[in-house]
Design a protein around this motif. Structure first.
Motif, mmCIF file in Angstrom:
data_model
loop_
_atom_site.group_PDB
_atom_site.id
_atom_site.type_symbol
_atom_site.label_atom_id
_atom_site.label_comp_id
_atom_site.label_asym_id
_atom_site.label_seq_id
_atom_site.Cartn_x
_atom_site.Cartn_y
_atom_site.Cartn_z
ATOM 1 N N LEU A 1 10.771 20.133 8.340
ATOM 2 C CA LEU A 1 11.656 19.354 7.475
ATOM 3 C C LEU A 1 12.487 20.265 6.584
ATOM 4 O O LEU A 1 12.006 21.293 6.109
ATOM 5 N N THR A 2 13.727 19.857 6.345
ATOM 6 C CA THR A 2 14.578 20.580 5.399
ATOM 7 C C THR A 2 14.165 20.215 3.972
ATOM 8 O O THR A 2 13.425 19.257 3.746
ATOM 9 N N ASN A 3 14.669 20.964 3.008
ATOM 10 C CA ASN A 3 14.378 20.653 1.610
ATOM 11 C C ASN A 3 14.872 19.250 1.238
ATOM 12 O O ASN A 3 14.213 18.529 0.482
ATOM 13 N N ALA A 4 16.042 18.856 1.767
ATOM 14 C CA ALA A 4 16.585 17.521 1.486
ATOM 15 C C ALA A 4 15.690 16.432 2.062
ATOM 16 O O ALA A 4 15.483 15.376 1.438
ATOM 17 N N GLU A 5 15.138 16.686 3.248
ATOM 18 C CA GLU A 5 14.241 15.710 3.870
ATOM 19 C C GLU A 5 12.907 15.639 3.139
ATOM 20 O O GLU A 5 12.317 14.556 3.018
ATOM 21 N N ILE A 6 12.431 16.765 2.640
ATOM 22 C CA ILE A 6 11.195 16.760 1.853
ATOM 23 C C ILE A 6 11.398 15.977 0.564
ATOM 24 O O ILE A 6 10.526 15.198 0.147
ATOM 25 N N HIS A 7 12.553 16.147 -0.072
ATOM 26 C CA HIS A 7 12.857 15.358 -1.276
ATOM 27 C C HIS A 7 12.849 13.870 -0.949
ATOM 28 O O HIS A 7 12.267 13.057 -1.692
ATOM 29 N N LEU A 8 13.482 13.504 0.158
ATOM 30 C CA LEU A 8 13.516 12.104 0.573
ATOM 31 C C LEU A 8 12.096 11.560 0.723
ATOM 32 O O LEU A 8 11.767 10.489 0.185
ATOM 33 N N ILE A 9 11.255 12.265 1.453
ATOM 34 C CA ILE A 9 9.932 11.730 1.760
ATOM 35 C C ILE A 9 9.046 11.696 0.517
ATOM 36 O O ILE A 9 8.238 10.782 0.337
ATOM 37 N N GLN A 10 9.187 12.661 -0.379
ATOM 38 C CA GLN A 10 8.372 12.636 -1.591
ATOM 39 C C GLN A 10 8.789 11.498 -2.522
ATOM 40 O O GLN A 10 7.949 10.866 -3.158
ATOM 41 N N ARG A 11 10.080 11.230 -2.606
ATOM 42 C CA ARG A 11 10.540 10.071 -3.377
ATOM 43 C C ARG A 11 10.020 8.779 -2.736
ATOM 44 O O ARG A 11 9.628 7.834 -3.429
ATOM 45 N N LEU A 12 10.047 8.738 -1.427
ATOM 46 C CA LEU A 12 9.636 7.540 -0.716
ATOM 47 C C LEU A 12 8.156 7.233 -0.944
ATOM 48 O O LEU A 12 7.791 6.092 -1.258
ATOM 49 N N VAL A 13 7.300 8.225 -0.817
ATOM 50 C CA VAL A 13 5.874 7.964 -1.012
ATOM 51 C C VAL A 13 5.568 7.689 -2.486
ATOM 52 O O VAL A 13 4.603 6.976 -2.800
ATOM 53 N N ALA A 14 6.402 8.214 -3.398
ATOM 54 C CA ALA A 14 6.228 7.885 -4.814
ATOM 55 C C ALA A 14 6.496 6.396 -5.045
ATOM 56 O O ALA A 14 5.783 5.733 -5.818
ATOM 57 N N PHE A 15 7.502 5.852 -4.387
ATOM 58 C CA PHE A 15 7.745 4.408 -4.478
ATOM 59 C C PHE A 15 6.605 3.627 -3.843
ATOM 60 O O PHE A 15 6.113 2.637 -4.411
ATOM 61 N N PHE A 16 6.181 4.056 -2.662
ATOM 62 C CA PHE A 16 5.084 3.370 -1.981
ATOM 63 C C PHE A 16 3.834 3.307 -2.859
ATOM 64 O O PHE A 16 3.080 2.330 -2.820
ATOM 65 N N ALA A 17 3.595 4.366 -3.641
ATOM 66 C CA ALA A 17 2.351 4.470 -4.418
ATOM 67 C C ALA A 17 2.181 3.310 -5.389
ATOM 68 O O ALA A 17 1.051 2.925 -5.706
ATOM 69 N N THR A 18 3.288 2.765 -5.878
ATOM 70 C CA THR A 18 3.189 1.666 -6.845
ATOM 71 C C THR A 18 3.732 0.337 -6.313
ATOM 72 O O THR A 18 3.392 -0.716 -6.850
ATOM 73 N N GLY A 19 4.532 0.378 -5.266
ATOM 74 C CA GLY A 19 5.195 -0.833 -4.784
ATOM 75 C C GLY A 19 4.232 -1.931 -4.377
ATOM 76 O O GLY A 19 4.385 -3.095 -4.778
ATOM 77 N N ASP A 20 3.219 -1.577 -3.578
ATOM 78 C CA ASP A 20 2.295 -2.613 -3.120
ATOM 79 C C ASP A 20 1.357 -3.075 -4.223
ATOM 80 O O ASP A 20 0.820 -4.184 -4.156
ATOM 81 N N SER A 21 1.133 -2.267 -5.234
ATOM 82 C CA SER A 21 0.348 -2.726 -6.381
ATOM 83 C C SER A 21 1.098 -3.806 -7.143
ATOM 84 O O SER A 21 0.502 -4.779 -7.627
ATOM 85 N N ILE A 22 2.418 -3.670 -7.259
ATOM 86 C CA ILE A 22 3.240 -4.711 -7.881
ATOM 87 C C ILE A 22 3.125 -6.009 -7.084
ATOM 88 O O ILE A 22 2.960 -7.102 -7.639
ATOM 89 N N VAL A 23 3.185 -5.884 -5.768
ATOM 90 C CA VAL A 23 3.062 -7.055 -4.899
ATOM 91 C C VAL A 23 1.709 -7.724 -5.085
ATOM 92 O O VAL A 23 1.609 -8.956 -5.209
ATOM 93 N N SER A 24 0.639 -6.938 -5.108
ATOM 94 C CA SER A 24 -0.709 -7.495 -5.255
ATOM 95 C C SER A 24 -0.859 -8.235 -6.576
ATOM 96 O O SER A 24 -1.469 -9.313 -6.633
ATOM 97 N N ASN A 25 -0.331 -7.665 -7.640
ATOM 98 C CA ASN A 25 -0.414 -8.325 -8.941
ATOM 99 C C ASN A 25 0.276 -9.685 -8.914
ATOM 100 O O ASN A 25 -0.227 -10.667 -9.479
ATOM 101 N N ASN A 26 1.417 -9.761 -8.267
ATOM 102 C CA ASN A 26 2.131 -11.039 -8.208
ATOM 103 C C ASN A 26 1.355 -12.064 -7.392
ATOM 104 O O ASN A 26 1.319 -13.249 -7.730
ATOM 105 N N CYS B 1 12.223 -13.941 -4.791
ATOM 106 C CA CYS B 1 12.338 -12.528 -5.163
ATOM 107 C C CYS B 1 11.252 -11.711 -4.470
ATOM 108 O O CYS B 1 11.507 -10.643 -3.915
ATOM 109 N N PHE B 2 10.046 -12.225 -4.505
ATOM 110 C CA PHE B 2 8.894 -11.569 -3.897
ATOM 111 C C PHE B 2 9.125 -11.319 -2.406
ATOM 112 O O PHE B 2 8.936 -10.206 -1.908
ATOM 113 N N ALA B 3 9.546 -12.371 -1.698
ATOM 114 C CA ALA B 3 9.711 -12.259 -0.247
ATOM 115 C C ALA B 3 11.045 -11.637 0.141
ATOM 116 O O ALA B 3 11.107 -10.751 0.999
#
Length: 339
Positions: free
Chosen positions: A56-81, A175-177
């Protein structure tokens, strides 16, 4: 709280009667969810670690690290709702069975994304920052604030007694769906499948296949609840509700576009912000179409690899045997290491 059977699905109370079954479609969805069981331990990340180190290039690594950072909290928000808002207001024991199953699936997703972070972000400080993404990454903060504003609007409602309160609930559900699971997560899937189309991060893509199927089923459930409410309470679906949905969708696209600008800020070959904007508009239009509304943007899907994904993963997937989902894996990944 009344435990008598309600007349309509949004009537206050707690229906406990599974026979006679008022909404058998939700019971079938629950059984289909059971047939779609998978576990994180089935996902092999060994080739992903090689990709991260050397392909992976540095730009692709940035993309994937941002993506997994979103994933880390996204489904917790869904579960709470699910727990705080949807379960207590959808007055159907069959539907609550499905919501219980969905909560289990969201927990598996949280474990999957936790495992991604543990393996993709080896530095403890960087990993801690990823887990705190809603606080320190502006593009993720904006999405989280959007989610909370629309979903928290009904947390203080113990019962839906008025037409306005029922409309508030519908906006939460839409909004949820339509925005969170149906736009934010489907945008994230597009990045994963773009990388897969280049032969990268196949472990992430394999796990995402299962998440994709789960989320698609969640959308079907939520929109079916909307259909039931529409048939029972057609007066709720007025011009004001439609205007609110359009406003919500436009704001969701704007939030996700800011996230795309962040992810692609390093310049990822073969993927542009312009294409992501078009894809987001296309997805948003497909969600409002499920509500019987006219398109907001009129955009087409620019990503052939996502068209292929729709065909491969969604066509007749409930007719497949469970063994079609369960795959043998190889390689050693540390799932039990300390943070």
């Amino acid at each position: 709280m009344s435990i008598q059977s309600p007349q309509y699905i949004l009537d206050p109370g707690l229906s406990l009667t599974l026979r006679p079954m008022r909404y058998p479609v939700f019971f079938e969805m629950f059984k289909n969810g059971i047939r779609n069981t998978w576990t994180v331990e089935e996902v092999d990340f060994s080739t992903d670690l090689v990709d991260l180190r050397s392909r992976l290039t540095n730009a692709e690594i940035h993309l994937i690290q941002r993506l997994v950072a979103f994933f880390a909290t996204g489904d917790s928000i869904v579960s709470n709702n699910l727990v705080l808002n949807l379960y207590k207001h959808i007055n159907s024991p069959e539907a609550r069975l499905y919501l219980s199953r969905q909560l289990f699936e969201e927990a598996v997703h949280v474990q999957f994304y936790l495992t991604l972070l543990d393996n993709y972000v080896p530095d403890p400080e960087a990993r801690a920052a990823a887990f705190a993404a809603v606080e320190n990454i502006p593009s993720i903060t904006k999405k989280a604030q959007f989610c909370m504003r629309w979903m928290d609007s009904i947390q203080k409602l113990d019962e839906l007694r008025t037409t306005d309160e029922q409309r508030q609930f519908l906006l939460n559900l839409i909004c949820f769906a339509g925005c969170i699971e149906g736009l934010f997560f489907f945008a994230a899937f597009a990045y994963v499948y773009f990388l897969r189309s280049r032969g990268l991060l196949n472990g992430l893509a394999a796990g995402t296949n299962w998440v994709f199927r789960d989320e698609s089923a969640h959308l079907e459930f939520a929109f079916e609840v909307v259909n039931v409410v529409r048939s029972e309470n057609p007066e709720l679906f007025d011009e004001k509700l439609e205007q609110d949905v359009v406003e919500m969708m436009k704001e969701a696209v704007d939030c996700e576009l800011q996230f795309a600008e962040d992810l692609l800020s390093g310049g990822v070959a073969g993927l542009s912000v312009r294409e992501m904007k078009q894809y987001l508009e296309y997805v948003a239009d497909s969600r409002v179409a499920r509500l019987g509304m006219e398109p907001i943007f009129g955009s087409k899907n620019p990503f052939a690899f996502m068209e292929l994904q729709d065909v491969q993963e969604l066509a007749n997937f409930f007719e497949r045997r469970v063994s079609a989902y369960q795959v043998a894996v190889a390689g050693e990944v540390g799932f039990n290491e300390d943070f």
